[in-house]
Motif scaffolding. Structure first.
Motif, PDB file in Angstrom:
ATOM      1  N   ARG A  77       1.417   9.906  14.190  1.00  0.00           N
ATOM      2  CA  ARG A  77       2.645  10.170  13.425  1.00  0.00           C
ATOM      3  C   ARG A  77       2.403  10.069  11.924  1.00  0.00           C
ATOM      4  NH1 ARG A  77       5.213   6.408  17.135  1.00  0.00           N
ATOM      5  NH2 ARG A  77       5.519   4.993  15.351  1.00  0.00           N
ATOM      6  N   ARG A  78       1.184   9.763  11.530  1.00  0.00           N
ATOM      7  CA  ARG A  78       0.797   9.606  10.118  1.00  0.00           C
ATOM      8  C   ARG A  78       1.615   8.517   9.439  1.00  0.00           C
ATOM      9  NH1 ARG A  78      -3.907  11.220   9.190  1.00  0.00           N
ATOM     10  NH2 ARG A  78      -3.397  11.359   6.952  1.00  0.00           N
ATOM     11  N   ASP A  79       1.943   7.478  10.215  1.00  0.00           N
ATOM     12  CA  ASP A  79       2.678   6.345   9.657  1.00  0.00           C
ATOM     13  C   ASP A  79       1.662   5.363   9.095  1.00  0.00           C
ATOM     14  OD1 ASP A  79       5.410   4.240  10.929  1.00  0.00           O
ATOM     15  OD2 ASP A  79       4.437   4.378   8.952  1.00  0.00           O
ATOM     16  N   LEU A  80       1.134   5.680   7.912  1.00  0.00           N
ATOM     17  CA  LEU A  80       0.053   4.887   7.341  1.00  0.00           C
ATOM     18  C   LEU A  80       0.537   3.515   6.879  1.00  0.00           C
ATOM     19  CD1 LEU A  80      -1.841   7.621   5.279  1.00  0.00           C
ATOM     20  CD2 LEU A  80      -2.156   6.924   7.660  1.00  0.00           C
ATOM     21  N   ALA A  81       1.792   3.441   6.459  1.00  0.00           N
ATOM     22  CA  ALA A  81       2.314   2.144   6.016  1.00  0.00           C
ATOM     23  C   ALA A  81       2.354   1.159   7.171  1.00  0.00           C
ATOM     24  CB  ALA A  81       3.708   2.335   5.412  1.00  0.00           C
ATOM     25  N   ALA A  82       2.814   1.611   8.305  1.00  0.00           N
ATOM     26  CA  ALA A  82       2.847   0.736   9.478  1.00  0.00           C
ATOM     27  C   ALA A  82       1.435   0.364   9.918  1.00  0.00           C
ATOM     28  CB  ALA A  82       3.604   1.420  10.618  1.00  0.00           C
ATOM     29  N   CYS A 108      -2.911  -3.475  10.834  1.00  0.00           N
ATOM     30  CA  CYS A 108      -4.351  -3.757  10.729  1.00  0.00           C
ATOM     31  C   CYS A 108      -4.654  -4.822   9.673  1.00  0.00           C
ATOM     32  CB  CYS A 108      -5.118  -2.478  10.398  1.00  0.00           C
ATOM     33  SG  CYS A 108      -4.978  -1.189  11.665  1.00  0.00           S
ATOM     34  N   GLY A 109      -3.734  -5.078   8.780  1.00  0.00           N
ATOM     35  CA  GLY A 109      -3.977  -6.070   7.746  1.00  0.00           C
ATOM     36  C   GLY A 109      -4.991  -5.633   6.720  1.00  0.00           C
ATOM     37  N   VAL A 110      -4.990  -4.366   6.330  1.00  0.00           N
ATOM     38  CA  VAL A 110      -5.951  -3.837   5.363  1.00  0.00           C
ATOM     39  C   VAL A 110      -5.169  -3.079   4.294  1.00  0.00           C
ATOM     40  CG1 VAL A 110      -7.832  -3.684   7.029  1.00  0.00           C
ATOM     41  CG2 VAL A 110      -6.275  -1.735   6.726  1.00  0.00           C
ATOM     42  N   ASP A 111      -5.875  -2.749   3.193  1.00  0.00           N
ATOM     43  CA  ASP A 111      -5.245  -1.956   2.147  1.00  0.00           C
ATOM     44  C   ASP A 111      -5.461  -0.470   2.418  1.00  0.00           C
ATOM     45  OD1 ASP A 111      -7.877  -1.472   1.494  1.00  0.00           O
ATOM     46  OD2 ASP A 111      -7.901  -2.918  -0.162  1.00  0.00           O
ATOM     47  N   ALA A 112      -4.950   0.345   1.534  1.00  0.00           N
ATOM     48  CA  ALA A 112      -5.012   1.801   1.739  1.00  0.00           C
ATOM     49  C   ALA A 112      -6.449   2.311   1.744  1.00  0.00           C
ATOM     50  CB  ALA A 112      -4.183   2.503   0.651  1.00  0.00           C
ATOM     51  N   GLU A 113      -7.298   1.743   0.861  1.00  0.00           N
ATOM     52  CA  GLU A 113      -8.689   2.219   0.795  1.00  0.00           C
ATOM     53  C   GLU A 113      -9.440   1.902   2.077  1.00  0.00           C
ATOM     54  OE1 GLU A 113     -12.685   1.655  -2.033  1.00  0.00           O
ATOM     55  OE2 GLU A 113     -10.783   0.672  -2.537  1.00  0.00           O
ATOM     56  N   LEU A 160      -8.132   1.405   5.043  1.00  0.00           N
ATOM     57  CA  LEU A 160      -7.572   2.212   6.130  1.00  0.00           C
ATOM     58  C   LEU A 160      -8.126   3.623   6.091  1.00  0.00           C
ATOM     59  CD1 LEU A 160      -5.643   2.461   8.488  1.00  0.00           C
ATOM     60  CD2 LEU A 160      -3.826   3.062   6.858  1.00  0.00           C
ATOM     61  N   ALA A 161      -8.294   4.182   4.886  1.00  0.00           N
ATOM     62  CA  ALA A 161      -8.863   5.538   4.782  1.00  0.00           C
ATOM     63  C   ALA A 161     -10.291   5.568   5.312  1.00  0.00           C
ATOM     64  CB  ALA A 161      -8.810   6.001   3.326  1.00  0.00           C
ATOM     65  N   GLU A 162     -11.071   4.529   5.037  1.00  0.00           N
ATOM     66  CA  GLU A 162     -12.444   4.467   5.551  1.00  0.00           C
ATOM     67  C   GLU A 162     -12.453   4.339   7.079  1.00  0.00           C
ATOM     68  OE1 GLU A 162     -14.465   2.270   1.635  1.00  0.00           O
ATOM     69  OE2 GLU A 162     -14.409   1.280   3.606  1.00  0.00           O
ATOM     70  N   MET A 163     -11.523   3.545   7.600  1.00  0.00           N
ATOM     71  CA  MET A 163     -11.453   3.390   9.054  1.00  0.00           C
ATOM     72  C   MET A 163     -11.085   4.696   9.733  1.00  0.00           C
ATOM     73  SD  MET A 163      -9.500  -0.295   8.993  1.00  0.00           S
ATOM     74  CE  MET A 163      -9.065  -0.270  10.729  1.00  0.00           C
ATOM     75  N   ILE A 164     -10.151   5.422   9.156  1.00  0.00           N
ATOM     76  CA  ILE A 164      -9.759   6.712   9.735  1.00  0.00           C
ATOM     77  C   ILE A 164     -10.918   7.702   9.665  1.00  0.00           C
ATOM     78  CG2 ILE A 164      -8.204   8.678   9.473  1.00  0.00           C
ATOM     79  CD1 ILE A 164      -6.061   6.751   8.507  1.00  0.00           C
ATOM     80  N   ALA A 165     -11.672   7.664   8.568  1.00  0.00           N
ATOM     81  CA  ALA A 165     -12.835   8.546   8.445  1.00  0.00           C
ATOM     82  C   ALA A 165     -13.879   8.224   9.506  1.00  0.00           C
ATOM     83  CB  ALA A 165     -13.430   8.430   7.047  1.00  0.00           C
ATOM     84  N   GLU A 166     -14.045   6.945   9.798  1.00  0.00           N
ATOM     85  CA  GLU A 166     -14.990   6.555  10.849  1.00  0.00           C
ATOM     86  C   GLU A 166     -14.537   7.069  12.211  1.00  0.00           C
ATOM     87  OE1 GLU A 166     -15.617   2.394  10.782  1.00  0.00           O
ATOM     88  OE2 GLU A 166     -16.466   2.353   8.761  1.00  0.00           O
ATOM     89  N   LEU A 167     -13.247   7.000  12.479  1.00  0.00           N
ATOM     90  CA  LEU A 167     -12.739   7.519  13.751  1.00  0.00           C
ATOM     91  C   LEU A 167     -12.967   9.018  13.870  1.00  0.00           C
ATOM     92  CD1 LEU A 167      -9.355   5.668  14.414  1.00  0.00           C
ATOM     93  CD2 LEU A 167     -11.601   5.221  15.412  1.00  0.00           C
TER      94      LEU A 167
END
Length: 509
Positions: free
Chosen positions: A254-259, A264-269, A271-278
């Motif tokens: 749903r692209r609910d990045l805030a949630a 996950c308890g991480v910041d935006a940067e 989270l972006a790295e984690m999504i790139a890894e996925l």
């Protein structure tokens, strides 16, 4: 003095006729190969005809559609297994059937005394010494692809064969592999598999854990998060934050990045790295293999519980080619034959058709006899599960049914039997044996492996670790004659560290 002269000598020798070669070849063909071979002979021999009628009580003997005996396990507890004889409406011998088939033909028309080149060059005749090649004549080649990609199931089965599984765990692994789809996901309920195979669900999960180490990484996962998790573990990138992300993939969809950042308890940067890894992972690990669908295994034999007790063993009539010899057409073409070549051709077709029908009938009866003896020997497996497989060799079965060991080997190749615990290849039931030191019954290799595992699992936390030599002594006291190197081999197959390594682990713990 060296010279040339003529001598007449008499001796004895064993000659395998082309007909006997054909019968031997038919034994080792799978049902698919047999169907292809029969189709070729139907095209080649004008006297052969497929029997399209439904088999009944008066079915032709050539259809090999008898009612076969069933195993009676009423005395399974005392180690005996009796067979309850079923009705056999076609008990006449093969020779008598051949006489009935060609009783009104002249001797020269029943069996050809000539198998020369002139006869085999005629259209419709085949070289019977090449039986099993699909009936291809000289100069013909079966069309086949030059390159065939390895399928996912072949790749997994090869890894399962080299994973060091015992017979029971190997059977479990193959069952799990069969339940894996083309994408590499396991589509089966472990509880149902455990109930069908008669083992604990924990053992199924233990085998699955080993299979999760197969290539490609992530294969045989039960869900997309589990598949991605296995790949992240291999890359050493799995941590609590990534675990939380996998548990909330619907938020990512749903692209609910805030949630997601909050969960996950991480910041935006981060989270972006984690999504790139996925995104760098493979959600369908089986997609890189050949797209050829897995062939459905059609069992040659069915084993069902008998209402009166025991087991009923039956041939699968759907896999048995039912052929007839057209006597009327044979009479017409025999009467119209004028030259010696034509008469030889008709006689050879009649002889080959008759022999093929008899060979198919004998093949069915031989498979039935071998399968019935296997059921007799492995009745405990059918009743109680995979843990009760008994040591069994080809020689044991061959002696019991009074056949040659090579015949049993051919019969059990590429033949499958459907049991209440699943479909297995006949060779699955032949397990290694370990002799008893006290002269008693031999022990199954799988049972000995499990005993070794039980002994090691029972080691205390006080540093009392069993060495391989001590395990040999314990097993010898229990009546199992086993060498130290065999214990080490079984221990390594079970992925159990050596006594020195286990002692270090205990100290570290």
């Amino acid at each position: 003095m060296i010279g040339q002269r003529l001598e007449v000598r008499q001796g004895q020798g064993l000659v395998i006729t082309p007909q006997l070669q054909q019968a031997i070849k038919l034994l080792q063909l799978s049902n698919l190969e047999l169907e292809a071979f029969v189709e070729g002979e139907l095209e080649r021999n004008p006297l052969l005809q497929r029997d399209e009628g439904e088999p009944g009580p008066e079915a032709a003997p050539e259809a090999a559609n008898d009612t076969f005996p069933a195993a009676d396990m009423s005395n399974a507890d005392d180690g005996e297994l009796r067979f309850v004889e079923g009705s056999d409406a076609h008990a006449q011998s093969l020779d008598a059937r051949a006489d009935d088939l060609y009783g009104d033909a002249a001797p020269g028309e029943r069996v050809s005394d000539r198998q020369d080149e002139q006869a085999t060059d005629q259209p419709g005749l085949s070289d019977w010494s090449r039986a099993g090649s699909g009936g291809l004549a000289d100069g013909e080649e079966r069309e086949r692809p030059d390159h065939r990609e390895e399928t996912l199931w072949e790749h997994l089965q090869a890894q399962a064969s080299s994973a060091g599984f015992g017979p029971a765990d190997h059977a479990i692994a193959l069952t799990l592999i069969d339940a894996t789809d083309e994408g590499g996901y396991l589509r089966a309920d472990l509880g149902e598999i455990a109930e069908r195979l008669g083992v604990d669900e924990a053992r199924i999960e233990a085998v699955l854990a080993v299979c999760h180490g197969f290539e490609p990484t992530g294969v045989m996962a039960r869900s997309a998060p589990e598949c991605l998790k296995l790949q992240l573990i291999e890359r050493n990138r799995f941590d609590p934050a990534m675990d939380a992300l996998l548990d909330n993939l619907e938020l990512l969809a749903r692209r609910d990045l805030a949630a997601l950042r909050k969960v996950c308890g991480v910041d935006a940067e981060d989270l972006a790295e984690m999504i790139a890894e996925l995104k760098a992972l493979t959600p369908r690990p089986g997609a890189g293999f050949g797209g050829e669908p897995a062939q459905t295994v059609v069992p040659d034999v069915h084993v069902r519980p008998d209402p009166a007790g025991g087991w009923r063993v039956e041939l699968n009539a759907d896999t048995l080619p039912r052929l007839l010899v057209d006597k009327r057409y044979h009479a017409v073409v025999a009467a119209g034959a004028r030259s010696e070549t034509e008469k030889t051709f008709v006689a050879d077709c009649a002889a080959q058709a008759s022999w093929l029908v008899k060979s198919l009938d004998q093949r069915a009866r031989t498979i039935m006899k071998v399968a019935s003896e296997i059921v007799r020997q492995q009745d405990a497996f059918l009743a109680f599960g995979v843990e009760f497989l008994r040591p069994l060799t080809l020689k044991t079965v061959a002696e019991a049914i009074e056949m040659h060991e090579s015949t049993v080997s051919r019969v059990t190749s590429n033949k499958y039997i459907a049991t209440p615990r699943g479909v297995f290849e006949l060779k699955f039931f032949f397990t290694a044996a370990i002799q008893s030191s006290d002269g008693g019954a031999a022990h199954s290799a799988e049972a000995v492996r499990q005993r070794i595992k039980t002994l090691i699992d029972a080691e205390g936390g006080d540093g009392d670790v069993l060495s391989d030599d001590r395990i040999v002594e314990i097993l010898n006291e229990a009546g199992i004659d086993i060498a130290r190197r065999t214990v080490a081999k079984y221990r390594e197959a079970l992925r159990i560290p050596s006594s020195i390594q286990r002692r270090r682990l205990l100290r570290a713990g």
